[in-house]
Design a protein around this motif. Structure first.
Motif, PDB file in Angstrom:
ATOM      1  N   GLN A 135      -6.071  -1.667  55.317  1.00 31.66           N
ATOM      2  CA  GLN A 135      -7.510  -1.874  55.294  1.00 31.66           C
ATOM      3  C   GLN A 135      -7.869  -3.330  55.551  1.00 31.66           C
ATOM      4  O   GLN A 135      -7.070  -4.228  55.276  1.00 31.66           O
ATOM      5  CB  GLN A 135      -8.081  -1.497  53.924  1.00 31.66           C
ATOM      6  N   VAL A 136      -9.096  -3.548  56.036  1.00 35.80           N
ATOM      7  CA  VAL A 136      -9.667  -4.884  56.101  1.00 35.80           C
ATOM      8  C   VAL A 136     -10.903  -4.883  55.200  1.00 35.80           C
ATOM      9  O   VAL A 136     -11.812  -4.077  55.396  1.00 35.80           O
ATOM     10  CB  VAL A 136     -10.067  -5.279  57.529  1.00 35.80           C
ATOM     11  N   LEU A 137     -10.912  -5.759  54.202  1.00 31.90           N
ATOM     12  CA  LEU A 137     -12.018  -5.841  53.253  1.00 31.90           C
ATOM     13  C   LEU A 137     -12.598  -7.249  53.261  1.00 31.90           C
ATOM     14  O   LEU A 137     -11.846  -8.234  53.204  1.00 31.90           O
ATOM     15  CB  LEU A 137     -11.551  -5.494  51.837  1.00 31.90           C
ATOM     16  N   VAL A 138     -13.907  -7.355  53.324  1.00 33.81           N
ATOM     17  CA  VAL A 138     -14.595  -8.637  53.188  1.00 33.81           C
ATOM     18  C   VAL A 138     -15.097  -8.704  51.757  1.00 33.81           C
ATOM     19  O   VAL A 138     -15.897  -7.868  51.332  1.00 33.81           O
ATOM     20  CB  VAL A 138     -15.761  -8.755  54.187  1.00 33.81           C
ATOM     21  N   VAL A 139     -14.601  -9.689  50.982  1.00 35.52           N
ATOM     22  CA  VAL A 139     -14.835  -9.705  49.540  1.00 35.52           C
ATOM     23  C   VAL A 139     -15.415 -11.031  49.069  1.00 35.52           C
ATOM     24  O   VAL A 139     -15.403 -12.033  49.789  1.00 35.52           O
ATOM     25  CB  VAL A 139     -13.518  -9.433  48.768  1.00 35.52           C
ATOM     26  N   ASP A 140     -15.919 -11.021  47.826  1.00 37.65           N
ATOM     27  CA  ASP A 140     -16.340 -12.258  47.180  1.00 37.65           C
ATOM     28  C   ASP A 140     -15.201 -12.763  46.296  1.00 37.65           C
ATOM     29  O   ASP A 140     -14.112 -12.169  46.257  1.00 37.65           O
ATOM     30  CB  ASP A 140     -17.631 -12.048  46.379  1.00 37.65           C
ATOM     31  N   ARG A 141     -15.440 -13.845  45.578  1.00 34.60           N
ATOM     32  CA  ARG A 141     -14.371 -14.458  44.790  1.00 34.60           C
ATOM     33  C   ARG A 141     -13.911 -13.568  43.633  1.00 34.60           C
ATOM     34  O   ARG A 141     -12.714 -13.459  43.356  1.00 34.60           O
ATOM     35  CB  ARG A 141     -14.839 -15.823  44.271  1.00 34.60           C
ATOM     36  N   ALA A 142     -14.861 -12.931  42.960  1.00 35.30           N
ATOM     37  CA  ALA A 142     -14.500 -12.071  41.840  1.00 35.30           C
ATOM     38  C   ALA A 142     -13.655 -10.886  42.302  1.00 35.30           C
ATOM     39  O   ALA A 142     -12.678 -10.499  41.645  1.00 35.30           O
ATOM     40  CB  ALA A 142     -15.769 -11.580  41.132  1.00 35.30           C
ATOM     41  N   SER A 143     -14.006 -10.307  43.440  1.00 35.25           N
ATOM     42  CA  SER A 143     -13.249  -9.166  43.956  1.00 35.25           C
ATOM     43  C   SER A 143     -11.859  -9.589  44.421  1.00 35.25           C
ATOM     44  O   SER A 143     -10.890  -8.841  44.269  1.00 35.25           O
ATOM     45  CB  SER A 143     -14.009  -8.509  45.106  1.00 35.25           C
ATOM     46  N   TRP A 144     -11.753 -10.787  44.978  1.00 35.07           N
ATOM     47  CA  TRP A 144     -10.426 -11.294  45.352  1.00 35.07           C
ATOM     48  C   TRP A 144      -9.548 -11.413  44.106  1.00 35.07           C
ATOM     49  O   TRP A 144      -8.378 -11.015  44.117  1.00 35.07           O
ATOM     50  CB  TRP A 144     -10.544 -12.650  46.037  1.00 35.07           C
ATOM     51  N   ALA A 145     -10.122 -11.957  43.026  1.00 33.02           N
ATOM     52  CA  ALA A 145      -9.354 -12.119  41.790  1.00 33.02           C
ATOM     53  C   ALA A 145      -8.925 -10.764  41.239  1.00 33.02           C
ATOM     54  O   ALA A 145      -7.776 -10.585  40.818  1.00 33.02           O
ATOM     55  CB  ALA A 145     -10.187 -12.883  40.763  1.00 33.02           C
ATOM     56  N   LYS A 146      -9.836  -9.788  41.236  1.00 35.55           N
ATOM     57  CA  LYS A 146      -9.488  -8.467  40.717  1.00 35.55           C
ATOM     58  C   LYS A 146      -8.400  -7.814  41.557  1.00 35.55           C
ATOM     59  O   LYS A 146      -7.479  -7.189  41.026  1.00 35.55           O
ATOM     60  CB  LYS A 146     -10.722  -7.568  40.670  1.00 35.55           C
ATOM     61  N   ALA A 147      -8.496  -7.979  42.883  1.00 32.28           N
ATOM     62  CA  ALA A 147      -7.464  -7.427  43.752  1.00 32.28           C
ATOM     63  C   ALA A 147      -6.098  -8.001  43.406  1.00 32.28           C
ATOM     64  O   ALA A 147      -5.085  -7.287  43.425  1.00 32.28           O
ATOM     65  CB  ALA A 147      -7.808  -7.715  45.212  1.00 32.28           C
ATOM     66  N   ASN A 148      -6.067  -9.270  43.069  1.00 31.13           N
ATOM     67  CA  ASN A 148      -4.785  -9.890  42.739  1.00 31.13           C
ATOM     68  C   ASN A 148      -4.258  -9.461  41.379  1.00 31.13           C
ATOM     69  O   ASN A 148      -3.046  -9.370  41.190  1.00 31.13           O
ATOM     70  CB  ASN A 148      -4.910 -11.410  42.831  1.00 31.13           C
ATOM     71  N   THR A 149      -5.137  -9.185  40.428  1.00 30.40           N
ATOM     72  CA  THR A 149      -4.633  -8.639  39.159  1.00 30.40           C
ATOM     73  C   THR A 149      -4.004  -7.274  39.392  1.00 30.40           C
ATOM     74  O   THR A 149      -2.991  -6.929  38.767  1.00 30.40           O
ATOM     75  CB  THR A 149      -5.751  -8.523  38.100  1.00 30.40           C
ATOM     76  N   GLN A 150      -4.567  -6.486  40.297  1.00 27.92           N
ATOM     77  CA  GLN A 150      -3.992  -5.179  40.606  1.00 27.92           C
ATOM     78  C   GLN A 150      -2.612  -5.326  41.241  1.00 27.92           C
ATOM     79  O   GLN A 150      -1.681  -4.599  40.897  1.00 27.92           O
ATOM     80  CB  GLN A 150      -4.943  -4.409  41.530  1.00 27.92           C
ATOM     81  N   SER A 151      -2.485  -6.279  42.153  1.00 29.03           N
ATOM     82  CA  SER A 151      -1.180  -6.491  42.796  1.00 29.03           C
ATOM     83  C   SER A 151      -0.173  -7.085  41.816  1.00 29.03           C
ATOM     84  O   SER A 151       0.998  -6.694  41.806  1.00 29.03           O
ATOM     85  CB  SER A 151      -1.338  -7.409  44.008  1.00 29.03           C
ATOM     86  N   PHE A 152      -0.617  -8.037  40.989  1.00 32.36           N
ATOM     87  CA  PHE A 152       0.280  -8.618  39.998  1.00 32.36           C
ATOM     88  C   PHE A 152       0.805  -7.547  39.051  1.00 32.36           C
ATOM     89  O   PHE A 152       1.956  -7.593  38.620  1.00 32.36           O
ATOM     90  CB  PHE A 152      -0.431  -9.702  39.192  1.00 32.36           C
ATOM     91  N   SER A 153      -0.061  -6.586  38.699  1.00 32.42           N
ATOM     92  CA  SER A 153       0.379  -5.538  37.776  1.00 32.42           C
ATOM     93  C   SER A 153       1.503  -4.718  38.396  1.00 32.42           C
ATOM     94  O   SER A 153       2.400  -4.243  37.691  1.00 32.42           O
ATOM     95  CB  SER A 153      -0.795  -4.632  37.395  1.00 32.42           C
ATOM     96  N   VAL A 154       1.470  -4.556  39.725  1.00 34.93           N
ATOM     97  CA  VAL A 154       2.552  -3.862  40.424  1.00 34.93           C
ATOM     98  C   VAL A 154       3.809  -4.726  40.435  1.00 34.93           C
ATOM     99  O   VAL A 154       4.906  -4.275  40.103  1.00 34.93           O
ATOM    100  CB  VAL A 154       2.138  -3.514  41.872  1.00 34.93           C
TER     101      VAL A 154
END
Length: 375
Positions: A76-95
């Motif tokens: 996917q290609v997603l255009v995000v704000d700063r909060a969404s970028w941070a949340k995406a990284n918590t999801q990846s870190f959890s993996v």
């Protein structure tokens, strides 16, 4: 702009040693405000970034010669704000940290009550959120190859490319460059990462395995971890005072002392240098026919950061961000060196298997890799 969905349901049940939801919310609350934009301006920027992200792919294909660039529908290609970028990284870190956290929790089960684990998770989550808040204003884009492994409903089979719109807009304004040119230039770099993982489908699980190995080594001896962290911070403080913020080799990763730890870090350093350097070579391969103001963009972008304050220099050193910047230049020299000897088709052998990935020594001496590959 797209927002991230709720935290993965694949996380382990019960109290966690890291409260991922708290990390995401803390980052969202602490992240610096982005540029002031009206709703119309935001919509236009999102549409423009989507268009340029698509437009960049044929250029990546032409420069890299990788047929994977012809079809990128697995991600996917997603255009995000700063909060969404941070949340995406918590999801990846959890993996990335799931197996390590499970092993650590099992090791500490006898010593820690559920209430203690929950408290520890709260503290660690808040600290991680603070780090992500700082980083959220620095990142222009990021390809996350681990997104699909978080078990999110409807996720693409591959990864997701995140374009952080407020940061891209802030930098293009700071540099006073043409917005469309700058955005295309950024997209060329980030789409190259997307193509890399499409060209080497084995790479995601290889990196996941290596990151899990390193993180397990890092947190394996919890009694010594705190002592190492304090020692690393003191060392950085001393270096900052003596050398006016001169970068360390890798920030917190300097605390790795064991030979096995160093070997794991060396391999990951080489892989990251390869990926970042290759993407930078693609960025630098475009000419004024593709990005008319590319020379101005390169010059002004490379001059950024010279006036950083002492606190930001310390934080960047602590997080190893300046070491990451050296990965860009080291990796780019490796790619250019190999291409000069073998052409791009010879270099593309690197995507064939994990055995073809360069070592850290080869990153600094491309001819060694060429010889090992028999090219």
């Amino acid at each position: 702009m797209e927002t991230m969905d709720s935290q993965s349901s694949a996380a382990a049940p019960g109290p966690s040693l890291i409260n991922w939801e708290l990390a995401a919310s803390t980052a969202a609350n602490l992240a610096p405000a982005g540029p002031a934009l009206s709703g119309k301006e935001i919509g236009a920027a999102v549409a423009d970034l989507r268009l340029l992200a698509d437009r960049s792919v044929p250029y990546v294909h032409e420069i890299t010669g990788l047929d994977a660039a012809r079809d990128l529908r697995d991600s996917q290609v997603l255009v995000v704000d700063r909060a969404s970028w941070a949340k995406a990284n918590t999801q990846s870190f959890s993996v990335l940290m799931q197996s390590t956290m499970a092993a650590l929790a099992k090791k500490q089960a006898a010593a820690l009550r559920p209430s203690s684990v929950a408290l520890s998770g709260t503290v660690t989550g808040a600290q991680l959120g603070g780090v992500l808040a700082f980083l959220s204003s620095k990142v222009l884009g990021q390809y996350d190859p681990f997104a699909a492994l978080a078990g999110r409903p409807g996720a693409a089979a591959g990864g997701r490319l995140l374009l952080v719109a407020p940061n891209i807009i802030s930098v293009e304004r700071e540099l006073n460059v043409d917005p469309s040119d700058f955005r295309l230039w950024v997209c060329l770099h980030e789409q190259t990462h997307r193509v890399q993982f499409a060209a080497a489908p084995w790479l995601r699980h290889h990196m996941l395995s290596e990151i899990e190995k390193l993180s397990t080594l890092l947190v394996g001896d919890t009694d010594k971890l705190a002592e190492k962290l304090v020692s690393a911070a003191r060392s950085l403080t001393r270096k900052s005072a003596e050398h006016d913020g001169a970068p360390s080799r890798g920030g917190l990763l300097d605390l790795l002392q064991d030979p096995e730890e160093k070997a794991a870090l060396s391999h990951l350093t080489a892989v990251m240098s390869l990926l970042e350097g290759h993407a930078n070579v693609v960025m630098d391969a475009v000419d004024a026919g593709i990005v008319p103001s590319v020379r101005t963009i390169r010059q002004r972008f490379n001059s950024r950061g010279k006036d950083r304050g002492a606190l930001e220099k310390f934080i960047r050193n602590l997080l190893g961000l300046d070491a990451k910047m050296r990965q860009y230049s080291d990796g780019a020299r490796f790619v250019r060196g190999v291409v000069a000897e073998t052409g791009m088709s010879g270099f593309n052998h690197v995507w064939t298997s994990a055995d073809h990935l360069p070592t850290e020594q080869e990153i600094h001496a491309p001819t060694l890799w060429v010889q090992r590959m028999g090219l």
